[in-house]
Design an enzyme around this catalytic site. Structure first.
Site, PDB file in Angstrom:
ATOM      1  N   HIS A 146     -95.769  39.178 -34.238  1.00  0.00           N
ATOM      2  CA  HIS A 146     -96.472  38.602 -35.390  1.00  0.00           C
ATOM      3  C   HIS A 146     -95.711  38.637 -36.717  1.00  0.00           C
ATOM      4  O   HIS A 146     -96.010  37.859 -37.609  1.00  0.00           O
ATOM      5  CB  HIS A 146     -97.818  39.332 -35.547  1.00  0.00           C
ATOM      6  CG  HIS A 146     -98.810  38.647 -36.437  1.00  0.00           C
ATOM      7  ND1 HIS A 146     -98.982  37.282 -36.460  1.00  0.00           N
ATOM      8  CD2 HIS A 146     -99.706  39.150 -37.350  1.00  0.00           C
ATOM      9  CE1 HIS A 146     -99.953  36.978 -37.326  1.00  0.00           C
ATOM     10  NE2 HIS A 146    -100.389  38.094 -37.873  1.00  0.00           N
ATOM     11  N   ASN A 181    -101.587  34.061 -32.856  1.00  0.00           N
ATOM     12  CA  ASN A 181    -102.358  33.342 -33.872  1.00  0.00           C
ATOM     13  C   ASN A 181    -101.990  31.858 -33.948  1.00  0.00           C
ATOM     14  O   ASN A 181    -102.789  31.037 -34.394  1.00  0.00           O
ATOM     15  CB  ASN A 181    -102.189  33.995 -35.243  1.00  0.00           C
ATOM     16  CG  ASN A 181    -100.775  33.903 -35.773  1.00  0.00           C
ATOM     17  OD1 ASN A 181     -99.845  34.432 -35.166  1.00  0.00           O
ATOM     18  ND2 ASN A 181    -100.599  33.245 -36.910  1.00  0.00           N
ATOM     19  N   HIS A 182    -100.791  31.482 -33.478  1.00  0.00           N
ATOM     20  CA  HIS A 182    -100.440  30.064 -33.445  1.00  0.00           C
ATOM     21  C   HIS A 182    -101.018  29.366 -32.217  1.00  0.00           C
ATOM     22  O   HIS A 182    -100.939  28.133 -32.131  1.00  0.00           O
ATOM     23  CB  HIS A 182     -98.923  29.886 -33.501  1.00  0.00           C
ATOM     24  CG  HIS A 182     -98.391  29.977 -34.900  1.00  0.00           C
ATOM     25  ND1 HIS A 182     -98.106  28.880 -35.671  1.00  0.00           N
ATOM     26  CD2 HIS A 182     -98.136  31.060 -35.677  1.00  0.00           C
ATOM     27  CE1 HIS A 182     -97.673  29.275 -36.856  1.00  0.00           C
ATOM     28  NE2 HIS A 182     -97.678  30.589 -36.882  1.00  0.00           N
ATOM     29  N   HIS A 216     -91.770  30.779 -31.164  1.00  0.00           N
ATOM     30  CA  HIS A 216     -91.887  29.672 -32.116  1.00  0.00           C
ATOM     31  C   HIS A 216     -91.004  28.472 -31.769  1.00  0.00           C
ATOM     32  O   HIS A 216     -90.189  28.014 -32.573  1.00  0.00           O
ATOM     33  CB  HIS A 216     -91.585  30.160 -33.524  1.00  0.00           C
ATOM     34  CG  HIS A 216     -92.704  30.948 -34.131  1.00  0.00           C
ATOM     35  ND1 HIS A 216     -93.956  30.411 -34.346  1.00  0.00           N
ATOM     36  CD2 HIS A 216     -92.768  32.253 -34.546  1.00  0.00           C
ATOM     37  CE1 HIS A 216     -94.740  31.341 -34.871  1.00  0.00           C
ATOM     38  NE2 HIS A 216     -94.046  32.463 -34.993  1.00  0.00           N
ATOM     39  N   ASP A 275     -92.499  36.842 -30.794  1.00  0.00           N
ATOM     40  CA  ASP A 275     -92.640  35.437 -31.185  1.00  0.00           C
ATOM     41  C   ASP A 275     -91.435  34.606 -30.749  1.00  0.00           C
ATOM     42  O   ASP A 275     -90.285  35.016 -30.932  1.00  0.00           O
ATOM     43  CB  ASP A 275     -92.768  35.326 -32.705  1.00  0.00           C
ATOM     44  CG  ASP A 275     -93.957  36.077 -33.256  1.00  0.00           C
ATOM     45  OD1 ASP A 275     -94.144  37.243 -32.879  1.00  0.00           O
ATOM     46  OD2 ASP A 275     -94.679  35.514 -34.090  1.00  0.00           O
ATOM     47  N   HIS A 320    -100.533  40.642 -29.752  1.00  0.00           N
ATOM     48  CA  HIS A 320     -99.743  39.838 -30.689  1.00  0.00           C
ATOM     49  C   HIS A 320     -99.762  40.423 -32.096  1.00  0.00           C
ATOM     50  O   HIS A 320     -98.725  40.677 -32.693  1.00  0.00           O
ATOM     51  CB  HIS A 320    -100.239  38.397 -30.741  1.00  0.00           C
ATOM     52  CG  HIS A 320     -99.477  37.580 -31.740  1.00  0.00           C
ATOM     53  ND1 HIS A 320     -98.174  37.179 -31.514  1.00  0.00           N
ATOM     54  CD2 HIS A 320     -99.784  37.137 -32.992  1.00  0.00           C
ATOM     55  CE1 HIS A 320     -97.719  36.520 -32.572  1.00  0.00           C
ATOM     56  NE2 HIS A 320     -98.683  36.474 -33.478  1.00  0.00           N
ATOM     57  N   ASP A 365     -97.444  33.362 -29.847  1.00  0.00           N
ATOM     58  CA  ASP A 365     -96.712  32.498 -30.789  1.00  0.00           C
ATOM     59  C   ASP A 365     -95.525  31.843 -30.098  1.00  0.00           C
ATOM     60  O   ASP A 365     -94.360  32.022 -30.485  1.00  0.00           O
ATOM     61  CB  ASP A 365     -96.265  33.285 -32.022  1.00  0.00           C
ATOM     62  CG  ASP A 365     -97.373  33.358 -33.077  1.00  0.00           C
ATOM     63  OD1 ASP A 365     -98.535  33.080 -32.731  1.00  0.00           O
ATOM     64  OD2 ASP A 365     -97.074  33.706 -34.228  1.00  0.00           O
TER      65      ASP A 365
END
Length: 428
Positions: free
Chosen positions: A214, A96-97, A38, A36, A150, A64
Site C-alpha cells: 500500500h 484499494n485499487h 500497479h 503493489d 494490502h 494493487d
C-alpha cells in the site's frame, strides 16, 4: 486486448474467489509475497522468474495489480492465469485499487477503452477477492503465523469477524509510530494505526507478524514496530504522483506562483517545471521494488533439530532495482557490534537449541583483533517465554554496540551460564 479472453478469465477466476473466505488460511513450506505491482509487467516477470530460480510456486500477492502503470490488463490476465493454474498455491488479495471508486480514475477504465461492460465485470471479480491471508509455517518448536493484507488493520477484531464487505480498513489503512488509531492525515477516509493497535490484533489472533503493502517506499520495504510489521512495495521507479504528498505540495506551489500561467508558451513556468522534475529524479524519490521469500526450512541453514522463526535478511538483485528479502526459519543469526572496550567490531553468532528456548552466543573476536586473537566465548541463556528468542533477535537489529546488547539479554533471559572448553567448530 482480447475482450473474449478477458471475459473468460474473469468468469473463471471469479468462482474461485467466491469460494474463498475473506481471510484465507494457507500452510506453505515456501512462499513469495509480493506488494503493489500497479500495471508493471516487467516487475511481475522478474518476480516470477526469481520464483522459478528459488523453486517456489506458491505466491501471496497483496493487491494493487492495476492503475498508474501501462499494463494493468496484461498484469491482471497473467495473475488470473496463475490463479487458475494453481488455485491453492496462488493467493490474490484485494487492494484499494481493486475498487471501482479508485480504478475508474487511475488507469484501468481507460485501458479497457472505457468499455462499461468490461469495467463492471472486472470490479465484480474484485469484490469477490479475499482481503487477507494467514500464512502458517510449522517447525519442530511451534507454528508461526503471518497476517498478510494490502493496507493494514482497524479496530482489532478476531479473524473470523473479518468479512469481505468490511474491506475498507484492510485495503486503506497505514501504520504510524504513534500509539492509537486515528484519521489519516494523508488519505481521505482512511485511518492510521500505531504499535498498540498492532499488538492488540496480534495477541487477539495469535499472529506473529503482519506483512502489508500500500505505501511507496524508497527501498521497496520498511520494518515497523520492532520487526512486527513489514511493509512491501514491489514496483520500482514508480512515479505515483497522486500519492506523493511532497510532490503535490511542490507542484501546487509551482502552479500558484505569480506569473506562471501553466501555458506551453510560458517559458518561466516550463523552466521551473523541468527543474522540479530534474530535482525529483536526482533526490531519490524514485524507488526500488521489494518482495519477500519465506521458507520454513532454509535449505542452506537448517539442522532438523534446531529450528525457530526469525525474520529478515536482505539481498540486492543484479539490476539494483529490486530487493529480495529472505525471511527464513533457520537455526542461527549473525551480528556485528562495536566494542568500546577494545575499540573494535565483534562478530556474534546466535545459535538456537531445541525445545526449551536456550540460546548460545559465540563471540568471535577475529584474528585481526590484538586483544583476543580469535578467542571464542560461549554463554548459554535460558528463556521462559515462547517467543523471547524472536523478540530478542528483532531488537538486536536495532542496536549497534555491545553495551546495548547485554541489557537486552538480561531483560529476556531467565538465567545464563558460561560454557567452557567449547570448540569453535561446535558452535559454528
Amino acid at each position: 486486448m482480447q475482450k473474449t479472453l478477458f471475459c473468460e478469465l474473469n468468469n473463471k477466476v471469479s468462482s474461485l474467489f467466491e469460494s474463498e473466505l475473506a481471510v484465507v488460511h494457507v500452510d506453505f513450506s515456501s512462499v513469495i509475497i509480493v506488494g503493489d505491482l500497479h500495471g508493471n509487467i516487467e516487475a511481475l516477470d522478474f518476480i516470477l522468474k526469481k520464483g522459478e530460480e528459488l523453486d517456489c510456486s506458491n505466491y501471496i500477492f497483496l493487491g494493487d495489480y492495476i492503475d498508474r502503470g501501462d499494463n494493468s490488463v496484461e498484469v491482471l490476465c497473467r495473475l488470473f492465469k496463475l490463479k487458475l493454474d494453481n488455485p491453492d498455491g496462488v493467493i490474490l488479495l484485494r487492494g484499494n485499487h481493486e475498487t471501482a471508486g479508485t480504478n475508474a480514475y487511475y488507469g484501468l477504465y481507460d485501458e479497457l477503452d472505457k468499455d462499461d461492460e468490461l469495467f463492471s465485470l472486472a470490479n465484480r471479480t474484485f469484490e469477490k477477492m479475499p482481503i487477507a491471508a494467514v500464512l502458517s509455517m510449522k517447525s519442530l518448536l511451534r507454528t508461526s503465523h503471518v497476517f498478510c493484507v494490502h493496507g493494514g488493520i482497524g479496530e482489532p477484531v478476531t479473524l473470523n469477524q473479518i468479512k469481505k464487505e468490511d474491506y475498507h480498513p484492510y485495503l486503506w489503512n497505514d501504520p504510524q509510530e504513534e500509539k492509537r488509531l486515528e484519521e489519516s492525515p494523508q488519505r481521505w477516509g482512511a485511518q492510521v494505526f500505531g504499535p498498540d493497535i498492532c499488538e492488540k490484533f496480534r495477541r487477539l489472533n495469535n499472529i506473529d507478524m503482519i506483512i502489508r503493502a500500500h505505501s511507496k517506499l524508497k527501498d521497496g520495504y520498511q520494518w515497523w514496530f520492532n520487526g512486527r510489521l513489514l511493509s512491501l512495495f514491489s514496483t520500482p521507479d514508480y512515479s505515483g504522483l497522486d500519492d506523493d504528498g511532497a510532490l503535490n505540495e511542490k507542484l501546487s506551489s509551482l502552479f500558484s506562483t505569480p506569473g506562471c500561467s501553466g501555458l506551453d508558451d510560458d517559458e518561466v513556468f516550463n523552466e521551473k517545471l523541468l527543474s522540479l522534475f530534474s530535482a525529483i529524479e536526482s533526490s531519490g524519490l524514485y524507488n526500488d521494488g521489494a518482495f519477500v521469500f519465506i521458507e520454513q526450512n532454509g535449505k542452506s541453514w537448517v539442522d532438523e533439530e534446531l529450528n525457530t522463526f526469525v525474520f529478515g535478511r536482505s539481498q540486492r538483485s543484479k539490476d539494483d532495482s529490486y530487493t529480495l528479502l529472505n525471511v527464513i526459519s533457520h537455526n542461527s543469526e549473525g551480528f556485528e557490534f562495536y566494542d568500546s572496550e577494545t575499540d573494535s567490531t565483534i562478530s556474534i553468532l546466535f545459535r538456537f537449541f531445541k525445545e526449551n528456548n536456550i540460546l548460545v552466543i559465540s563471540y568471535n573476536h577475529g584474528e585481526d583483533n590484538p586483544y583476543w586473537e580469535g578467542v571464542v566465548i560461549a554463554d548459554e541463556y535460558i528463556f521462559t517465554e515462547p517467543d523471547a528468542v524472536e523478540r530478542l533477535i528483532l531488537e538486536c537489529r536495532l542496536i549497534e554496540t555491545l553495551d546495548d546488547l547485554y541489557p537486552l539479554l538480561a531483560k529476556h533471559s531467565l538465567e545464563w551460564k558460561r560454557l567452557l572448553d567449547v570448540e569453535e567448530d561446535d558452535l559454528l
